[in-house]
Design an enzyme around this catalytic site. Structure first.
Site, PDB file in Angstrom:
ATOM      1  N   PRO A   1       5.493   4.258   2.854  1.00 48.78           N
ATOM      2  CA  PRO A   1       6.357   4.072   1.676  1.00 48.78           C
ATOM      3  C   PRO A   1       5.656   4.227   0.326  1.00 48.78           C
ATOM      4  O   PRO A   1       5.480   3.259  -0.425  1.00 48.78           O
ATOM      5  CB  PRO A   1       6.896   2.662   1.879  1.00 48.78           C
ATOM      6  CG  PRO A   1       5.804   1.962   2.615  1.00 48.78           C
ATOM      7  CD  PRO A   1       5.216   2.999   3.531  1.00 48.78           C
ATOM      8  N   CYS A   2       5.313   5.448  -0.010  1.00 45.69           N
ATOM      9  CA  CYS A   2       4.675   5.703  -1.307  1.00 45.69           C
ATOM     10  C   CYS A   2       5.632   5.436  -2.469  1.00 45.69           C
ATOM     11  O   CYS A   2       5.187   5.250  -3.600  1.00 45.69           O
ATOM     12  CB  CYS A   2       4.119   7.124  -1.368  1.00 45.69           C
ATOM     13  SG  CYS A   2       5.263   8.410  -0.913  1.00 45.69           S
TER      14      CYS A   2
END
Length: 164
Positions: free
Chosen positions: A128-129
């Protein structure tokens, strides 16, 4: 054999690439670094068990549920990039860290180096950047576009304002 399928998300098409054991990539169509590293590989356009698991995970995520952690991710990158991506995977849904906080966790002096690694994440959403913000919580940097980043964070319950 490396397989590819397209997943239709509320934010547009996502390209999924996997071998028979691991998910190797998940990119929004047109995002920066799209399918990087797979340009010269003959991809087979068909499902396999990993792609099916990935699609179920995405269905769960986009349905507003919190899918469980997966053990089938195999992002390709440098040792430093992989260290950064391990930190990202540990950020819970609905939470964020800044590039500077990640740099501190990794004893790295450069938030910019962290930002570069975050930007090259080849497995969007699963790693989850989108949960990484600039200093003072500023919405900045997302290879898929800031509108998608804001949508994903709001989907997870955060209130985000896109500054024009």
């Amino acid at each position: 054999m490396i397989c590819k399928q397209t997943y239709q998300s509320p934010l547009g098409s996502i390209s999924l690439i996997a071998d028979d054991r691991t998910l190797l990539g998940a990119w929004f169509f047109g995002q920066k670094y799209y399918e990087k590293g797979f340009e010269e590989i003959d991809l087979v356009l068909k499902a396999n068990s990993v792609l099916e698991q990935a699609k179920v995970w995405l269905d769960t995520y986009f349905a507003g549920q919190n899918p469980s952690a997966v053990d089938f991710l195999a992002p390709q990158g440098t040792a430093f990039q992989k260290r950064v991506w391990q930190v990202l995977v540990a950020i819970p849904a609905g939470s964020t860290l800044t590039y500077g906080q990640i740099a501190k966790k990794l004893n790295c002096r450069s938030a910019q180096a962290v930002g570069s690694a975050v930007g090259k994440n080849p497995i969007s959403i699963f790693i989850p950047c989108h949960r990484v913000l600039g200093s003072q919580g500023k919405l900045t940097g997302y290879a898929g576009g800031l509108d998608k980043k804001a949508w994903l964070l709001e989907h997870e319950g955060l209130t985000i304002t896109l500054k024009k």
